[in-house]
Write an enzyme that holds these catalytic residues in place. Structure first.
Site, PDB file in Angstrom:
ATOM      1  N   GLU A   1      91.374 -90.332 172.758  1.00 11.35           N
ATOM      2  CA  GLU A   1      92.014 -89.969 171.389  1.00 11.35           C
ATOM      3  C   GLU A   1      92.280 -88.376 171.808  1.00 11.35           C
ATOM      4  O   GLU A   1      93.198 -87.668 171.139  1.00 11.35           O
ATOM      5  CB  GLU A   1      90.828 -89.795 170.344  1.00 11.35           C
ATOM      6  CG  GLU A   1      90.754 -91.263 169.703  1.00 11.35           C
ATOM      7  CD  GLU A   1      89.444 -91.290 168.960  1.00 11.35           C
ATOM      8  OE1 GLU A   1      88.335 -91.182 169.128  1.00 11.35           O
ATOM      9  OE2 GLU A   1      89.680 -91.784 167.694  1.00 11.35           O
TER      10      GLU A   1
ATOM     11  N   GLU B   1      85.490 -98.616 170.718  1.00  9.06           N
ATOM     12  CA  GLU B   1      84.610 -98.398 169.620  1.00  9.06           C
ATOM     13  C   GLU B   1      83.956 -99.625 168.907  1.00  9.06           C
ATOM     14  O   GLU B   1      82.948 -99.687 168.360  1.00  9.06           O
ATOM     15  CB  GLU B   1      85.030 -97.449 168.479  1.00  9.06           C
ATOM     16  CG  GLU B   1      85.278 -95.884 168.975  1.00  9.06           C
ATOM     17  CD  GLU B   1      86.549 -95.795 169.716  1.00  9.06           C
ATOM     18  OE1 GLU B   1      87.047 -96.610 170.099  1.00  9.06           O
ATOM     19  OE2 GLU B   1      86.987 -94.520 169.980  1.00  9.06           O
TER      20      GLU B   1
ATOM     21  N   GLY C   1      86.851 -91.360 172.580  1.00  7.49           N
ATOM     22  CA  GLY C   1      87.032 -90.186 172.089  1.00  7.49           C
ATOM     23  C   GLY C   1      87.919 -89.358 173.345  1.00  7.49           C
ATOM     24  O   GLY C   1      88.962 -88.628 172.946  1.00  7.49           O
TER      25      GLY C   1
ATOM     26  N   ALA D   1      83.070 -90.393 173.401  1.00 10.04           N
ATOM     27  CA  ALA D   1      82.049 -89.320 172.658  1.00 10.04           C
ATOM     28  C   ALA D   1      80.693 -89.395 173.282  1.00 10.04           C
ATOM     29  O   ALA D   1      80.538 -90.395 173.875  1.00 10.04           O
ATOM     30  CB  ALA D   1      82.301 -89.486 171.191  1.00 10.04           C
TER      31      ALA D   1
END
Ligand SMILES: *[C@@H]1O[C@H](CO)[C@@H](O)[C@H](O)[C@H]1NC(C)=O
Length: 280
Positions: free
Chosen positions: A134, A154, A131, A88
């Site tokens: 994911e 993360e 991300g 992200a």
């Protein structure tokens, strides 16, 4: 996002050619011999395809357009050779408060990828981290290039995965490896990803995208209607008990007998010819 153009077209439901829309962060095409595979390439090279809000919004628009496009029978999402998506956008998150995250339901719209009815294939070269990992796991099938790396780092930033990482990774690879990856932030390579069941196939870097499109073409040659039922049934395995899942499967199986495509498929088999599905 760039374009009010996307939103307006969607409202009017006139956008049949997503390529006509000006995207800033992604490249959108139709690929395959019959142009029946929707193709989305994440294209934010300077940031290794970090998934900023604008990029994920554009992915959502492109998926909406492919979902509405009667020609498209499968969708491929890919990045560059170096990075599927490196995570992200950390800068976007750096100063965000809990109140903003909770109030705005931060990351909730990413879920669009997992609610598409048409089959979605992730073609992962390079980094699929945070991300990015994911996003790949929201897709139905993951193919990896030989140099792909998957990880949920993360924890190294003082947070945890927030777009399904702890849930989908655990279901894909089991508890021990998922815990190891989520708690240490360590990455796994393409071979380990294959061995653990996270990805179904590994290809040389330069063949990955064409192999993913080929798989998409194979899927698109079947009935779109019945493919959606098959996808719904497999996905239910992650949500339901075995008895409930089997019951849903039985209902959907019975429902295929209400379609012209089921009749055509079985008739073609009996007549020893190739089936021609009309998605009806
Ligand atoms: C976040 O806040 C710090 C200090 O208040 C500031 O230096 C930094 O530029 C901010 N980051 C962003 C991305 O706005």
């Amino acid at each position: 996002c760039v374009n009010s153009c996307c939103e307006v077209d969607l409202l009017l439901k006139v956008r049949t050619q997503p390529a006509l829309c000006q995207y800033e962060y992604i490249i959108v095409e139709k690929r395959g011999e019959n142009k029946n595979v929707g193709f989305i390439q994440l294209n934010r090279p300077k940031a290794l395809n970090a998934l900023c809000d604008g990029l994920m919004k554009e992915v959502g628009y492109a998926l909406d357009a492919f979902e509405a496009d009667g020609e498209v029978g499968a969708i491929v999402i890919t990045g560059s050779d170096r990075a599927f998506a490196a995570g992200a956008d950390i800068k976007e998150m750096q100063n965000r408060t809990f109140q903003e995250c909770y109030g705005g339901n931060f990351l909730a719209h990413w879920n669009r990828v997992s609610t598409v009815k048409k089959p979605v294939i992730a073609a992962v070269n390079g980094f699929a981290l945070g991300g990015g990992c994911e996003l790949a796991m929201m897709c139905d099938i993951i193919f990896a290039g030989e140099k792909a790396q998957f990880g949920q780092p993360e924890i190294l930033l003082g947070t945890i995965p927030g777009a399904g990482g702890t849930q989908r990774l655990t279901r894909a690879v089991g508890k021990s490896l998922a815990m190891e990856m989520v708690l240490t932030g360590d990455r796994i390579n393409a071979q380990d990803a294959k061995q653990s069941g996270l990805v179904s196939k590994v290809f040389p870097v330069d063949q990955l995208v064409s192999e993913a499109v080929k798989c998409g073409e194979k899927i698109a040659a079947n009935s779109k209607l019945v493919s959606a039922m098959a996808k719904e049934a497999v996905n239910a395995a992650f949500e339901l008990t075995l008895a409930e899942g089997n019951r849903l499967e039985k209902r959907l199986f019975h429902a295929t007998f209400a379609t012209d495509d089921r009749k055509e498929g079985m008739t073609a088999f009996v007549e020893k010819r190739k089936a021609s599905f009309q998605d009806k």
